[in-house]
Design an enzyme around this catalytic site. Structure first.
Site, PDB file in Angstrom:
ATOM      1  N   CYS A  46      52.213 -13.903  31.274  1.00 31.94           N
ATOM      2  CA  CYS A  46      53.166 -13.993  32.379  1.00 31.94           C
ATOM      3  C   CYS A  46      54.573 -14.208  31.818  1.00 31.94           C
ATOM      4  O   CYS A  46      54.785 -15.127  31.029  1.00 31.94           O
ATOM      5  CB  CYS A  46      52.773 -15.153  33.289  1.00 31.94           C
ATOM      6  SG  CYS A  46      53.946 -15.452  34.629  1.00 31.94           S
ATOM      7  N   CYS A  95      50.339 -14.441  39.382  1.00 31.81           N
ATOM      8  CA  CYS A  95      49.960 -15.366  38.321  1.00 31.81           C
ATOM      9  C   CYS A  95      49.360 -16.599  38.973  1.00 31.81           C
ATOM     10  O   CYS A  95      49.957 -17.184  39.879  1.00 31.81           O
ATOM     11  CB  CYS A  95      51.178 -15.754  37.491  1.00 31.81           C
ATOM     12  SG  CYS A  95      50.843 -17.092  36.310  1.00 31.81           S
ATOM     13  N   CYS A  98      51.871 -19.908  38.221  1.00 36.14           N
ATOM     14  CA  CYS A  98      53.254 -20.062  38.702  1.00 36.14           C
ATOM     15  C   CYS A  98      53.542 -19.214  39.938  1.00 36.14           C
ATOM     16  O   CYS A  98      54.656 -19.263  40.459  1.00 36.14           O
ATOM     17  CB  CYS A  98      54.248 -19.748  37.591  1.00 36.14           C
ATOM     18  SG  CYS A  98      54.446 -17.997  37.278  1.00 36.14           S
ATOM     19  N   CYS A 118      47.339  -2.850  38.947  1.00 38.88           N
ATOM     20  CA  CYS A 118      48.551  -2.061  38.725  1.00 38.88           C
ATOM     21  C   CYS A 118      49.719  -3.048  38.670  1.00 38.88           C
ATOM     22  O   CYS A 118      50.079  -3.641  39.688  1.00 38.88           O
ATOM     23  CB  CYS A 118      48.697  -1.079  39.888  1.00 38.88           C
ATOM     24  SG  CYS A 118      50.088   0.016  39.738  1.00 38.88           S
TER      25      CYS A 118
HETATM   26 FE    FE Z   1      53.036 -17.396  35.528  1.00 41.45          FE
END
Ligand code: FE
Length: 129
Positions: A46, A95, A98, A118
């Protein structure tokens, strides 16, 4: 570990594109991101919090112009939410730690899962193996 920051704080650590896409649910144009045609071995993380999201072993060429994977690196890497924006019903991928907007998942991927995650390149960083 959950990560929570204000927009002002995220802006300090992200490029303008990455901020817009991850925190404001933007989309990069197809074939413009840095990872759609990226073929190194490693882990995609991320861009916001560094969480490990996708293994290069699960990346495939979807022809879409966005990096595509058939599954996340672990069951708790991402969260999924129903997204009804733009007159479509899609499943948004975020994610898990977060809440960064990553992209969408579609049921037209290859085996073994039949899924296509995607993902925007701008939401990702890369750690070589
Ligand atoms: Fe994150």
């Amino acid at each position: 570990m959950k990560v929570e920051k204000s927009d002002e704080e995220w802006k300090k650590s992200l490029s303008e594109d990455a901020f817009h896409i991850t925190r404001k649910k933007g989309t990069e144009r197809a074939f413009t991101g840095k990872f759609w045609d990226h073929k190194e071995n490693g882990i995609y993380t991320c861009i916001c919090c560094g969480k490990e999201l996708f293994d290069s072993k699960t990346k495939f060429d979807s022809g879409s112009g966005w990096p595509s994977y058939y599954e996340p690196v672990s069951p708790d890497a991402v969260s999924e939410e129903k997204d009804t924006s733009h007159f479509m019903t899609r499943t948004e991928v975020l994610c898990h730690d977060c809440g960064a907007h990553l992209g969408h998942v579609f049921p037209d991927g290859p085996g073994p899962t039949g899924l296509r995650y995607c993902i925007n390149s701008a939401s990702l960083d890369f750690k070589e193996k």
